[in-house]
Scaffold this active site. Structure first.
Site, short mmCIF file in Angstrom:
data_model
loop_
_atom_site.label_atom_id
_atom_site.label_comp_id
_atom_site.label_asym_id
_atom_site.label_seq_id
_atom_site.Cartn_x
_atom_site.Cartn_y
_atom_site.Cartn_z
N ARG A 5 0.83 -1.21 0.00
CA ARG A 5 0.00 0.00 0.00
C ARG A 5 0.86 1.26 0.00
NH1 ARG A 5 -3.48 -0.77 5.07
NH2 ARG A 5 -1.46 -1.56 5.72
N ASN A 27 -6.14 -2.83 1.92
CA ASN A 27 -6.08 -4.27 2.05
C ASN A 27 -7.50 -4.82 2.10
OD1 ASN A 27 -3.30 -4.54 2.19
ND2 ASN A 27 -3.22 -4.49 4.40
#
Length: 93
Positions: free
Chosen positions: A21, A39
């Site tokens: 990320r 996520n």
């Protein structure tokens, strides 16, 4: 100036616990792409990429590599319309 597009992407493989990320946010900020990354409970990562068409396509291509510790198995992406109004790039979850 190229037109703005939006792509929703889902990345599978070893993509959680490997800074995917943060890497995606850094790449997007460098490319001038807005959106978010998060996520998913199933171990995948989802992203919304909004910006100039060429920059967004380059980001989708970059998702196939990810950061060094990642092992990307697949990147499923689809263009969405209308283009959402998002500014900046955030890690949302």
């Amino acid at each position: 100036m190229s037109r703005r597009i939006a792509i929703q992407a889902r990345v599978t493989g070893r993509v959680q616990g490997v800074a995917f990320r943060a890497w995606t946010r850094g790449q997007a900020q460098k490319a001038g792409v807005d959106g978010w990354v998060c996520n998913n409970p199933d171990g995948s990562v989802s992203a919304l990429l909004v910006g100039p068409e060429e920059a967004v396509q380059d980001m989708v291509d970059a998702l196939w590599s990810g950061p060094g510790a990642a092992a990307v198995r697949d990147v499923a992406s689809e263009k969405i319309t209308p283009v959402p109004e998002v500014r900046g790039f955030e890690i949302t979850g």
